[in-house]
Design a protein around this motif. Sequence first.
Motif, PDB file in Angstrom:
ATOM      1  N   UNK A  13       6.507  -1.964   5.921  1.00 46.35           N
ATOM      2  CA  UNK A  13       6.425  -0.514   5.620  1.00 46.35           C
ATOM      3  C   UNK A  13       7.459  -0.023   4.769  1.00 46.35           C
ATOM      4  N   UNK A  14       8.438  -0.790   4.851  1.00 44.59           N
ATOM      5  CA  UNK A  14       9.507  -0.328   3.921  1.00 44.59           C
ATOM      6  C   UNK A  14       9.186  -0.841   2.202  1.00 44.59           C
ATOM      7  N   UNK A  15       8.528  -1.907   2.246  1.00 45.65           N
ATOM      8  CA  UNK A  15       8.095  -2.344   0.810  1.00 45.65           C
ATOM      9  C   UNK A  15       6.950  -1.316   0.441  1.00 45.65           C
ATOM     10  N   UNK A  16       6.177  -0.990   1.509  1.00 49.19           N
ATOM     11  CA  UNK A  16       5.354   0.131   1.222  1.00 49.19           C
ATOM     12  C   UNK A  16       5.776   1.484   0.429  1.00 49.19           C
ATOM     13  N   UNK A  17       6.992   1.794   1.049  1.00 47.76           N
ATOM     14  CA  UNK A  17       7.498   2.834   0.398  1.00 47.76           C
ATOM     15  C   UNK A  17       8.165   2.848  -0.972  1.00 47.76           C
ATOM     16  N   UNK A  18       8.564   1.511  -1.188  1.00 47.69           N
ATOM     17  CA  UNK A  18       9.003   1.187  -2.479  1.00 47.69           C
ATOM     18  C   UNK A  18       7.886   1.368  -3.572  1.00 47.69           C
ATOM     19  N   UNK A  19       6.829   0.725  -3.045  1.00 41.14           N
ATOM     20  CA  UNK A  19       5.407   0.828  -3.798  1.00 41.14           C
ATOM     21  C   UNK A  19       4.867   2.195  -4.135  1.00 41.14           C
ATOM     22  N   UNK A  20       5.020   2.865  -2.884  1.00 41.91           N
ATOM     23  CA  UNK A  20       4.903   4.251  -3.214  1.00 41.91           C
ATOM     24  C   UNK A  20       5.537   5.109  -4.217  1.00 41.91           C
ATOM     25  N   UNK A  21       6.759   4.903  -4.432  1.00 48.18           N
ATOM     26  CA  UNK A  21       7.472   5.602  -5.446  1.00 48.18           C
ATOM     27  C   UNK A  21       7.460   5.122  -6.662  1.00 48.18           C
ATOM     28  N   UNK A  51       0.810  -1.282   0.116  1.00 52.53           N
ATOM     29  CA  UNK A  51       0.127  -0.055   0.164  1.00 52.53           C
ATOM     30  C   UNK A  51       0.719   1.143  -0.020  1.00 52.53           C
ATOM     31  N   UNK A  52       1.284   1.573  -1.080  1.00 51.09           N
ATOM     32  CA  UNK A  52       1.969   2.842  -1.209  1.00 51.09           C
ATOM     33  C   UNK A  52       1.133   4.193  -0.969  1.00 51.09           C
TER      34      UNK A  52
END
Length: 390
Positions: A280-288, A195-196
């Motif tokens: 949350x780290x992977x959410x950050x990548x997904x948001x980018x 969930x970005x």
Amino acid sequence: MDIHHISNFFEPAWEAGGVANAASQIAKQQSYLGHYVKSTTTSGFLNEDFSKQDNQSQVNAQYLPTISDRLTEEFLFPMPYKGFSKLRSDISQADIVHIHEHRSPLAAISSIIANREDVPTILQPHGSLGYDRGRRRAKVVFDHAIGNWILQNSSRYIATSEPELRELTGFGVREQKVDIIPIGINEDEVPTDLSGRNFKLKYQIPTNKKLILFLGRLDGIKGLPLLLQAISMIMEVESSDCHLAIVGPENDHQKKLKNMAEELEITKHVTFPGPVYGDEKYDAYDAADLYVLPSHFESFSTTVLEAGIVGTPVLVSENCWISSLLDEFDEGFTFKRTQRELASHINELLYNENKRRSFSTNFKQRIKDVFTWEKIAINTIESYEEIISG
């Protein structure tokens, strides 16, 4: 096989950087493959009551207390002061000792013990060898005292890339004794419900802006001032529909970056969420929309693989050894470290959806084919077997 890993930092000391993750993942996967795996590390970057917590991996890990948090966290030079009797006993029973980075008291003591007990050692520098980066004087002093002896008395070596192989041979290591094994990634750790949008909402990042992301340890070698300067240049000539998130621990370097953003008058275009881990780290990548690594030097960046497995396109400095891999897919995803070139590449990639999508698809598949930790662990076991049988 009885395997003993020596690493200054180990899970869950993620703030220490990529070596902690690499050592932990290799050890864990070797355990899953049926080997008996131990690790001796330090308590660096861990809270005081960590000894009461359960180690989440299948690895028997011993965390030695250190004498100085400042030496550990500021200089990445932990000095353990007890636990050496058990270390000697564990090493004497091992079939192989795997040393991750060799310029540390723990690595020196372990290498000496292994040499006396006639236990073979394999050394993996993780990009730390060269004198042209990171505390040159301290490296030279350490090498004269013990580092060169550790290097020359190792049984075999692991390089993460061709450039690191050349560095090892430059230090007098015979090429025939070096295996090239890259760093990997564990695809199973990537959540299925990314969930970005939630990441943007949590840290008040405008959801209608294109997001440029950096994630990792915040220090001088990461080259983040250049990224801030590039963002400033973009804001001067383009409409401000992009935003930068610099994700990493809250330390003195973060304060310098915040001050620089204020001086460049781009504060409203930059967010510093602090460190993020796990899902949350992977959410950050997904948001980018774009992950940028502007480092002065990187041996083999785990964050590039993490972004790639999520499907986020990456833009990497040519000073990072992984850049040669990216060039195999498409031009434009690596850059020379100048403000103008970085700004130009960011602009081009942010607004070329087809190019970003094509790269992301190809790079994600390559990661799945080559860069899983299970494959890395199998290759490492093969290196061990060559030492033991030979």
